[in-house]
Design an enzyme around this catalytic site. Sequence first.
Site, PDB file in Angstrom:
ATOM      1  N   GLU A 319     -18.271  16.350  44.289  1.00 18.50           N
ATOM      2  CA  GLU A 319     -16.932  16.139  44.729  1.00 18.50           C
ATOM      3  C   GLU A 319     -15.938  14.809  43.860  1.00 18.50           C
ATOM      4  OE1 GLU A 319     -14.773  14.248  48.735  1.00 18.50           O
ATOM      5  OE2 GLU A 319     -17.524  13.810  47.801  1.00 18.50           O
ATOM      6  N   LYS A 386      -9.833  20.619  50.705  1.00 16.15           N
ATOM      7  CA  LYS A 386     -10.841  19.787  51.784  1.00 16.15           C
ATOM      8  C   LYS A 386     -10.146  20.264  53.689  1.00 16.15           C
ATOM      9  CE  LYS A 386     -13.747  16.158  53.213  1.00 16.15           C
ATOM     10  NZ  LYS A 386     -14.116  14.689  52.966  1.00 16.15           N
ATOM     11  N   CYS A 439     -18.335  17.160  50.413  1.00 12.67           N
ATOM     12  CA  CYS A 439     -18.164  15.471  51.621  1.00 12.67           C
ATOM     13  C   CYS A 439     -18.795  16.130  52.277  1.00 12.67           C
ATOM     14  CB  CYS A 439     -17.265  14.257  51.599  1.00 12.67           C
ATOM     15  SG  CYS A 439     -18.054  13.450  51.449  1.00 12.67           S
TER      16      CYS A 439
END
Length: 570
Positions: A319, A386, A439
Amino acid sequence: MTFERGLGLLRDALRHLALDLGLLKGWRRLACAFLAGTLSVLSLPPVHFLPILFLTFPIFVWLLDGLEGPGRDLSASARRRASFAIGWWFGFGYFFAGLYWIGFAFMVEADKFAVFMPFAVTALPAGLALFIGAATLAARHVWFRGYGRIVVLAIAWTMAEWLRGHILTGFPWNLIGESFTSSLALMQWAAFIGPYGLSFTAVMIVAAPAAFDPRADDAHFERETALRWPHWTIPGAALAALGLLWLGGMGRLALAVPDPAAGPDTTMLRIVQPNIAQTQKWKPESRLAILGEFLRVSANPTPAAPQGLTSHSIVIWPESALAILLAREPFVLSAISRILPKGAMLLTGSVRGEPSPDGPPDRLQHFYNSLYAVNDEGRIVGTYDKAHLVPFGEYLPYHEWLGRIGLKKLTQLQGSFDEGPGPVTMSPAGVPSFSPLICYEIIFPEQVVVESERPDWIVNVTNDAWFGTSSGPYQHLSQVRLRAVEQGLPVARAANTGISAVINAYGRVIAERPLNTEGVLDVALPPPLAPTPYARFGDWILLVLLVLAVAGLAASEAGPSRRRYKRRHF
């Protein structure tokens, strides 16, 4: 000492413990609940000591039992308050001990944020404990005798966990069912009943010793039934059920599809774990060195891949791997293209910036935490933004309301991200289709894949460097393994400081890089399985489980044998 005598002594010890716990009042009762909740965390990663729950959950039940009986002249409202308080303190201990590592993030820039750490490490556990308090309040409202009250607690606990995973964006971290990740065989049941079903099953089993009901007062009846219902049948059945679950899981593993060996036409994954300290990652003077390290490690041969990258290679960086806007750095994209053979692909996390539709193109107003697919020509051929952002980390909840009191600009200065549209299936040319998750998106079991476009594997990029050397990264990896089992899909995980891993569709870790180490993983992409029952039906299976439990409880409490037992025993 005879076996019967030994069982009798154990039964007496448990009953005395239960009675002593029931006599606790005030702060002593709440302190015991807090301690039981704290010890329960030992069942979770990285300790994985599942047996502790066979002590802490019966204590939990016996504390709730103590709210009624001789010397307990509590009003209905006082009993409700006490029921909630016992659950809240148990939950506070559980989440305080299980989520302490969140405070580590405030020490990365200690001069700015250390002052907020005490609030963060207590406020979040306190809020999450409300769900456990609500569960005990609801359970005590329909509290039964014997094993019935354990079933009631399991139902209420599971419903509270489900709500915790959905309310206010949800935070289904450290579900009690994750204690089953201590055994690969026990984990297999996540493919059938999902994570919340595992929690329901876990509570039903580990709380079974509380079938020793401390409110029994007929000494003759106690002697006559010392080796029968309700004393030894239920704990014995619970242990037998745990053994059967283990055997069933072992049977599924025995039929497992073998993982592929590396071959000339095999899709090979190269996962890069750079182990860059969070304090160094965003320094402008470090950017060039970090880029060079990524390129060097990604291209070099390794013992597992002596030929280096091939046309079937997929390189995965973690990430926000580089502290740049990758899409706006053509020289970096060109450098990436030079290390990728024809047909190879890079998947990397990156911040993405976009201008406002009505603003100048060079003024970026919207930022996303994204994953890019970059081909061998240095072109970005796929993008995922995301969707499930971290509250207070990547955005400020209820920013519209907070904006009315002048905080909207403040959150923008702190780097709030915009959310993406949700789960997608990416299918870049020459790469097996995959579901990208960034994540903690992977902790939400119902949101990891698009059901209508089932992928071949899952990619999870993350940066757990915020949480240092703590239990946080181990807990995170445990949830990744559960998602693999639930969906029947392999997972490739790239983490900045660890724990990077490749996990097959049965939750087995094929390869991993330990925490706080630098290196790469070269592993053949494991095959997917057919959709599991949980992948097909999701939490509808949980609903069926709970309905059956309620029906069984109602039938057992209404049955004639149960009525005779209650009249004689109570």
